[in-house]
Design a protein around this motif. Structure first.
Motif, PDB file in Angstrom:
ATOM      1  N   ILE A  71     -15.832  17.676  40.341  1.00 27.09           N
ATOM      2  CA  ILE A  71     -14.773  18.038  41.273  1.00 27.09           C
ATOM      3  C   ILE A  71     -14.743  19.560  41.372  1.00 27.09           C
ATOM      4  CG2 ILE A  71     -12.261  18.193  41.559  1.00 27.09           C
ATOM      5  CD1 ILE A  71     -13.039  15.496  42.301  1.00 27.09           C
ATOM      6  N   GLU A  72     -14.629  20.067  42.589  1.00 27.29           N
ATOM      7  CA  GLU A  72     -14.391  21.492  42.778  1.00 27.29           C
ATOM      8  C   GLU A  72     -12.989  21.682  43.326  1.00 27.29           C
ATOM      9  OE1 GLU A  72     -16.964  24.057  44.883  1.00 27.29           O
ATOM     10  OE2 GLU A  72     -18.781  23.374  43.828  1.00 27.29           O
ATOM     11  N   MET A  73     -12.274  22.625  42.747  1.00 32.06           N
ATOM     12  CA  MET A  73     -11.016  23.078  43.338  1.00 32.06           C
ATOM     13  C   MET A  73     -11.270  24.443  43.959  1.00 32.06           C
ATOM     14  SD  MET A  73      -7.731  21.695  41.241  1.00 32.06           S
ATOM     15  CE  MET A  73      -7.480  23.188  40.320  1.00 32.06           C
ATOM     16  N   ARG A  74     -10.754  24.587  45.153  1.00 36.31           N
ATOM     17  CA  ARG A  74     -10.918  25.839  45.882  1.00 36.31           C
ATOM     18  C   ARG A  74      -9.589  26.254  46.503  1.00 36.31           C
ATOM     19  NH1 ARG A  74     -16.229  24.136  49.493  1.00 36.31           N
ATOM     20  NH2 ARG A  74     -17.665  23.688  47.743  1.00 36.31           N
ATOM     21  N   LEU A  75      -9.509  27.523  46.866  1.00 36.12           N
ATOM     22  CA  LEU A  75      -8.405  28.033  47.674  1.00 36.12           C
ATOM     23  C   LEU A  75      -8.980  28.505  48.997  1.00 36.12           C
ATOM     24  CD1 LEU A  75      -6.383  29.987  44.966  1.00 36.12           C
ATOM     25  CD2 LEU A  75      -5.657  27.912  46.158  1.00 36.12           C
TER      26      LEU A  75
ATOM     27  N   SER B 271     -11.960  35.909  55.226  1.00 32.26           N
ATOM     28  CA  SER B 271     -11.958  35.429  56.604  1.00 32.26           C
ATOM     29  C   SER B 271     -11.137  34.158  56.697  1.00 32.26           C
ATOM     30  CB  SER B 271     -13.388  35.142  57.070  1.00 32.26           C
ATOM     31  OG  SER B 271     -14.182  36.304  56.990  1.00 32.26           O
ATOM     32  N   ALA B 272     -10.616  33.875  57.882  1.00 29.50           N
ATOM     33  CA  ALA B 272      -9.900  32.614  58.090  1.00 29.50           C
ATOM     34  C   ALA B 272     -10.839  31.445  57.784  1.00 29.50           C
ATOM     35  CB  ALA B 272      -9.396  32.523  59.523  1.00 29.50           C
ATOM     36  N   GLY B 273     -10.386  30.543  56.929  1.00 24.34           N
ATOM     37  CA  GLY B 273     -11.191  29.392  56.540  1.00 24.34           C
ATOM     38  C   GLY B 273     -12.103  29.633  55.354  1.00 24.34           C
ATOM     39  N   GLU B 274     -12.201  30.870  54.878  1.00 22.23           N
ATOM     40  CA  GLU B 274     -13.064  31.155  53.724  1.00 22.23           C
ATOM     41  C   GLU B 274     -12.475  30.529  52.464  1.00 22.23           C
ATOM     42  OE1 GLU B 274     -14.864  34.978  51.216  1.00 22.23           O
ATOM     43  OE2 GLU B 274     -13.756  35.314  53.087  1.00 22.23           O
ATOM     44  N   GLU B 275     -13.359  29.960  51.626  1.00 21.13           N
ATOM     45  CA  GLU B 275     -12.926  29.270  50.409  1.00 21.13           C
ATOM     46  C   GLU B 275     -13.398  30.007  49.163  1.00 21.13           C
ATOM     47  OE1 GLU B 275     -12.759  24.727  52.239  1.00 21.13           O
ATOM     48  OE2 GLU B 275     -14.333  25.263  50.806  1.00 21.13           O
ATOM     49  N   MET B 276     -12.548  30.038  48.179  1.00 21.24           N
ATOM     50  CA  MET B 276     -12.841  30.645  46.880  1.00 21.24           C
ATOM     51  C   MET B 276     -12.745  29.558  45.812  1.00 21.24           C
ATOM     52  SD  MET B 276     -10.899  33.854  45.026  1.00 21.24           S
ATOM     53  CE  MET B 276      -9.257  33.166  45.299  1.00 21.24           C
ATOM     54  N   ARG B 277     -13.794  29.382  45.020  1.00 20.08           N
ATOM     55  CA  ARG B 277     -13.788  28.344  43.981  1.00 20.08           C
ATOM     56  C   ARG B 277     -12.986  28.814  42.774  1.00 20.08           C
ATOM     57  NH1 ARG B 277     -19.367  26.274  41.405  1.00 20.08           N
ATOM     58  NH2 ARG B 277     -18.967  27.941  39.895  1.00 20.08           N
ATOM     59  N   THR B 278     -12.089  27.961  42.319  1.00 22.55           N
ATOM     60  CA  THR B 278     -11.254  28.294  41.170  1.00 22.55           C
ATOM     61  C   THR B 278     -11.508  27.385  39.968  1.00 22.55           C
ATOM     62  OG1 THR B 278      -9.507  26.921  42.138  1.00 22.55           O
ATOM     63  CG2 THR B 278      -9.397  29.289  42.554  1.00 22.55           C
ATOM     64  N   GLU B 279     -12.175  26.256  40.173  1.00 20.40           N
ATOM     65  CA  GLU B 279     -12.451  25.371  39.036  1.00 20.40           C
ATOM     66  C   GLU B 279     -13.551  24.391  39.402  1.00 20.40           C
ATOM     67  OE1 GLU B 279      -9.597  23.224  35.976  1.00 20.40           O
ATOM     68  OE2 GLU B 279      -9.760  21.977  37.761  1.00 20.40           O
ATOM     69  N   VAL B 280     -14.384  24.084  38.418  1.00 17.01           N
ATOM     70  CA  VAL B 280     -15.201  22.879  38.481  1.00 17.01           C
ATOM     71  C   VAL B 280     -14.741  21.986  37.334  1.00 17.01           C
ATOM     72  CG1 VAL B 280     -17.187  24.044  39.503  1.00 17.01           C
ATOM     73  CG2 VAL B 280     -17.087  23.727  37.013  1.00 17.01           C
ATOM     74  N   SER B 281     -14.769  20.687  37.582  1.00 17.40           N
ATOM     75  CA  SER B 281     -14.423  19.719  36.542  1.00 17.40           C
ATOM     76  C   SER B 281     -15.501  18.647  36.548  1.00 17.40           C
ATOM     77  CB  SER B 281     -13.037  19.116  36.786  1.00 17.40           C
ATOM     78  OG  SER B 281     -12.668  18.261  35.716  1.00 17.40           O
ATOM     79  N   ALA B 282     -16.506  18.863  35.710  1.00 15.48           N
ATOM     80  CA  ALA B 282     -17.661  17.965  35.665  1.00 15.48           C
ATOM     81  C   ALA B 282     -17.267  16.613  35.089  1.00 15.48           C
ATOM     82  CB  ALA B 282     -18.775  18.585  34.838  1.00 15.48           C
ATOM     83  N   LYS B 283     -17.881  15.585  35.618  1.00 13.81           N
ATOM     84  CA  LYS B 283     -17.699  14.218  35.128  1.00 13.81           C
ATOM     85  C   LYS B 283     -19.030  13.757  34.530  1.00 13.81           C
ATOM     86  CE  LYS B 283     -13.749  14.906  36.864  1.00 13.81           C
ATOM     87  NZ  LYS B 283     -12.657  15.340  35.956  1.00 13.81           N
TER      88      LYS B 283
END
Length: 325
Positions: free
Chosen positions: A253-257, A277-289
């Motif tokens: 799972i990736e969490m982004r802002l 930029s509008a719509g740009e995403e920044m990754r804040t977490e990965v949660s590997a399964k």
């Protein structure tokens, strides 16, 4: 009972945390794509939000892992006969009390060493533990379990617990040195108890990280509040939306802002201005399964032998008990 820093082994100070945050923020915010490490979610507000998350109907990992420990704690105590329990990233040590009770009942446990980055949270936990377990030696260690594994107390007959699925916050490239370094700190025959979330239907996985009440969204945005407070940044968290998605190739799972508009953010403490930029995403977490075979292989490559593997009734979460071989 009161507890002072003299009653804790402190290897991580506020100045260390700020220096690490400054370095990580500069590295992540100047990368393409941008990223921030998940450990910065957890100031006092973030920790409280995460406690709310663990009680949400969508968030199964905490309940699933606890059900395994409820069922297997007595067996873990009998199998390991541990004299010292060490917990990495202990927080409130709530689930760990199942292990403490079982090991005390078994008659072998003499010491509990909780390790956490937060001195305040650890101080509070140690006070409660010393009150509830007056015959147990409890010594908190304020440290980063990535940076300070070599400082684990060298007590005999250790069982090291790393619960909550936190292992999933490491990428494969980060897990390998972490597990190998941990193995190097243990004597042959000492034990490692690992909680890991399992690969499953994304229809179950994604809602666990994107709940209907929006608590996880607020938790995700909290990292921006942390940067505002610690680095005098001027993030407007309301201009970032929460994104949670399943990456089937990486099996995490990736969490982004996601920025809702073009904007520039200033971080005076870093002498840095960052454009989104509008719509740009920044990754804040990965949660590997994980898959059981893959986890067994990773443990083996690090020098551990998997001795027991347990899941909850619905096979959503796994707990591995391994020895340093």
């Amino acid at each position: 009972m009161t507890l002072h820093d003299a009653d804790l082994d402190v290897y991580l100070h506020d100045s260390d945390r700020i220096a690490a945050l400054r370095a990580d923020a500069r590295a992540g915010l100047t990368s393409t794509p941008k990223w921030l490490p998940p450990k910065y979610f957890y100031d006092a507000r973030g920790s409280a939000l995460f406690e709310q998350i663990t009680r949400l109907p969508e968030y199964y990992p905490t309940r699933a892992e606890r059900s395994i420990l409820d069922t297997r704690a007595a067996s873990i105590a009998t199998i390991t006969g541990a004299k010292t329990l060490v917990e990495l990233g202990s927080g409130s040590s709530e689930k760990t009390r199942l292990l403490l009770d079982a090991l005390r009942e078994h008659g072998t446990l003499g010491a509990f060493i909780p390790l956490d980055v937060s001195a305040a949270a650890l101080r509070e936990a140690v006070v409660a533990l010393r009150t509830d377990y007056p015959d147990l030696h409890v010594r908190g260690v304020v440290a980063d379990f990535v940076e300070h594994l070599d400082l684990l107390p060298h007590a005999g007959g250790r069982l090291v617990a790393f619960l909550g699925g936190t292992i999933g916050n490491f990428t494969p490239e980060e897990r390998t040195p972490f597990l190998s370094t941990l193995r190097a700190q243990l004597e042959t025959g000492e034990w490692f108890l690992l909680g890991a979330d399992l690969v499953k239907d994304p229809a179950i996985l994604v809602p666990a990280y994107d709940d209907a009440q929006g608590v996880t969204a607020e938790f995700n945005r909290n990292v921006l509040h942390v940067l505002n407070d610690a680095l005098a940044a001027d993030f407007d968290p309301s201009t970032f939306t929460h994104v949670a998605l399943w990456d089937p190739a990486a099996e995490w799972i990736e969490m982004r802002l996601r920025s809702t508009r073009d904007q520039s953010v200033h971080l005076p403490a870093l002498d840095l201005t960052v454009h989104f930029s509008a719509g740009e995403e920044m990754r804040t977490e990965v949660s590997a399964k994980f898959r059981p075979a893959g986890l067994r292989e990773e443990l083996s490559e690090a020098g551990f032998s998997l001795r027991h593997w347990w899941t909850d009734e619905q096979s959503r979460f796994g707990v591995a008990l391994a020895t340093a071989s």
